[in-house]
Design a protein around this motif. Sequence first.
Motif, PDB file in Angstrom:
ATOM      1  N   ALA A   1     -24.751  46.128 -42.243  1.00 42.48           N
ATOM      2  CA  ALA A   1     -25.974  45.993 -43.046  1.00 42.48           C
ATOM      3  C   ALA A   1     -26.366  47.326 -43.652  1.00 42.48           C
ATOM      4  CB  ALA A   1     -27.113  45.441 -42.188  1.00 42.48           C
ATOM      5  N   SER A   2     -26.142  48.417 -42.925  1.00 42.37           N
ATOM      6  CA  SER A   2     -26.468  49.749 -43.446  1.00 42.37           C
ATOM      7  C   SER A   2     -25.607  50.084 -44.657  1.00 42.37           C
ATOM      8  CB  SER A   2     -26.262  50.807 -42.362  1.00 42.37           C
ATOM      9  OG  SER A   2     -27.144  50.588 -41.281  1.00 42.37           O
ATOM     10  N   GLU A   3     -24.330  49.713 -44.594  1.00 42.59           N
ATOM     11  CA  GLU A   3     -23.425  49.952 -45.720  1.00 42.59           C
ATOM     12  C   GLU A   3     -23.856  49.127 -46.929  1.00 42.59           C
ATOM     13  OE1 GLU A   3     -20.287  52.110 -47.327  1.00 42.59           O
ATOM     14  OE2 GLU A   3     -21.128  52.228 -45.308  1.00 42.59           O
ATOM     15  N   ALA A   4     -24.295  47.895 -46.667  1.00 37.56           N
ATOM     16  CA  ALA A   4     -24.767  47.036 -47.756  1.00 37.56           C
ATOM     17  C   ALA A   4     -26.032  47.612 -48.389  1.00 37.56           C
ATOM     18  CB  ALA A   4     -25.039  45.633 -47.231  1.00 37.56           C
ATOM     19  N   SER A   5     -26.905  48.177 -47.566  1.00 39.70           N
ATOM     20  CA  SER A   5     -28.126  48.791 -48.075  1.00 39.70           C
ATOM     21  C   SER A   5     -27.789  49.990 -48.960  1.00 39.70           C
ATOM     22  CB  SER A   5     -29.020  49.245 -46.918  1.00 39.70           C
ATOM     23  OG  SER A   5     -29.391  48.152 -46.113  1.00 39.70           O
ATOM     24  N   LEU A   6     -26.812  50.769 -48.514  1.00 36.22           N
ATOM     25  CA  LEU A   6     -26.368  51.923 -49.306  1.00 36.22           C
ATOM     26  C   LEU A   6     -25.858  51.469 -50.665  1.00 36.22           C
ATOM     27  CD1 LEU A   6     -25.559  55.035 -49.353  1.00 36.22           C
ATOM     28  CD2 LEU A   6     -23.310  54.243 -48.639  1.00 36.22           C
ATOM     29  N   ASN A   7     -25.052  50.433 -50.672  1.00 36.17           N
ATOM     30  CA  ASN A   7     -24.490  49.928 -51.934  1.00 36.17           C
ATOM     31  C   ASN A   7     -25.574  49.372 -52.850  1.00 36.17           C
ATOM     32  OD1 ASN A   7     -21.877  50.610 -51.164  1.00 36.17           O
ATOM     33  ND2 ASN A   7     -21.492  48.618 -50.216  1.00 36.17           N
ATOM     34  N   THR A   8     -26.596  48.750 -52.253  1.00 35.25           N
ATOM     35  CA  THR A   8     -27.712  48.240 -53.052  1.00 35.25           C
ATOM     36  C   THR A   8     -28.440  49.385 -53.733  1.00 35.25           C
ATOM     37  OG1 THR A   8     -28.032  46.346 -51.566  1.00 35.25           O
ATOM     38  CG2 THR A   8     -29.873  46.938 -53.000  1.00 35.25           C
ATOM     39  N   GLY A   9     -28.684  50.457 -52.979  1.00 34.52           N
ATOM     40  CA  GLY A   9     -29.341  51.626 -53.560  1.00 34.52           C
ATOM     41  C   GLY A   9     -28.505  52.276 -54.645  1.00 34.52           C
ATOM     42  N   LEU A  10     -27.198  52.368 -54.412  1.00 31.86           N
ATOM     43  CA  LEU A  10     -26.312  52.965 -55.409  1.00 31.86           C
ATOM     44  C   LEU A  10     -26.274  52.127 -56.690  1.00 31.86           C
ATOM     45  CD1 LEU A  10     -23.333  54.109 -53.142  1.00 31.86           C
ATOM     46  CD2 LEU A  10     -25.005  55.574 -54.310  1.00 31.86           C
ATOM     47  N   ALA A  11     -26.405  50.810 -56.538  1.00 30.31           N
ATOM     48  CA  ALA A  11     -26.432  49.938 -57.721  1.00 30.31           C
ATOM     49  C   ALA A  11     -27.669  50.221 -58.571  1.00 30.31           C
ATOM     50  CB  ALA A  11     -26.401  48.473 -57.288  1.00 30.31           C
ATOM     51  N   VAL A  12     -28.811  50.450 -57.917  1.00 34.49           N
ATOM     52  CA  VAL A  12     -30.035  50.791 -58.647  1.00 34.49           C
ATOM     53  C   VAL A  12     -29.844  52.102 -59.399  1.00 34.49           C
ATOM     54  CG1 VAL A  12     -32.458  51.457 -58.398  1.00 34.49           C
ATOM     55  CG2 VAL A  12     -31.544  49.565 -57.044  1.00 34.49           C
ATOM     56  N   LEU A  13     -29.304  53.098 -58.721  1.00 32.89           N
ATOM     57  CA  LEU A  13     -29.079  54.401 -59.349  1.00 32.89           C
ATOM     58  C   LEU A  13     -28.024  54.311 -60.454  1.00 32.89           C
ATOM     59  CD1 LEU A  13     -29.099  56.540 -56.096  1.00 32.89           C
ATOM     60  CD2 LEU A  13     -30.922  56.386 -57.799  1.00 32.89           C
ATOM     61  N   GLY A  14     -27.057  53.411 -60.272  1.00 40.67           N
ATOM     62  CA  GLY A  14     -26.026  53.225 -61.281  1.00 40.67           C
ATOM     63  C   GLY A  14     -26.559  52.666 -62.587  1.00 40.67           C
ATOM     64  N   ARG A  15     -27.740  52.058 -62.523  1.00 41.54           N
ATOM     65  CA  ARG A  15     -28.396  51.555 -63.739  1.00 41.54           C
ATOM     66  C   ARG A  15     -29.298  52.623 -64.364  1.00 41.54           C
ATOM     67  NH1 ARG A  15     -29.458  46.994 -60.218  1.00 41.54           N
ATOM     68  NH2 ARG A  15     -31.649  47.631 -60.101  1.00 41.54           N
TER      69      ARG A  15
END
Length: 237
Positions: A96-110
């Motif tokens: 779940a922590s890795e998924a949270s990291l990826n979610t945050g990176l997706a926001v920054l990627g936009r």
Amino acid sequence: MFYWLMKYIVIGPVLKAIFRPWIVGRRNIPAEGAAILASNHLSFADSIFLPLMIDRPMAFLAKSDYFTGKGLKGWATRIFFKATGQIPIDRSGGKASEASLNTGLAVLGRNDLLGIYPEGTRSPDGKLYRGRTGLARMALEARVPVVPVVMVDTDTIQPIGQRIPRIGRVGIVIGEPLDFSRFAGMEGDRYILRSVTDEIMVALQRLGEQEYEDVYASTVKDRLAAAQAAATPLSAR
């Protein structure tokens, strides 16, 4: 469009009229491009007033529990959280922590703004506690600046456990962006991650002059809960 409608026409004007929030250092938030806003965490209200008082849309990573309520109350809660830019995440750890990291990176990627509480949970007593290194890893992987943010008096209007906030003024102090480009490509080094995280926490402490304790806030909460349980008579448990 929904975010804009709720912030500027529905929720925003009402909250500003009631609580009269103030802000210092708004210009320190980049006018464009991705950035992480790293804030101390005193109250549930932090996630409401910070997005309200800045000029750009931003997202916060919020507990998924807030989005799964039943009935009318659950529906209203989901609508409110979506309107204030919250994104549901599973905070149970592990994958779940890795998924949270990826979610945050997706926001920054936009090229958007992402709000993070480096302490990982609300302060139980108003002190500033040790930061979690997930913030540093995200900043280095996305190669974005980190903007320190201090929330002021949000725990006065809405302490932990109080559902309806009291009427009072709250404030926000925004510091200058921190540049960690010198550590590019070193997000896999745990010593670098700890160093970056500690630098962010020092910036927060200096900006807000909170008392700092080098222990995780979650550890303090566990100690307080254990002490309370030990002091409770067996007949009352």
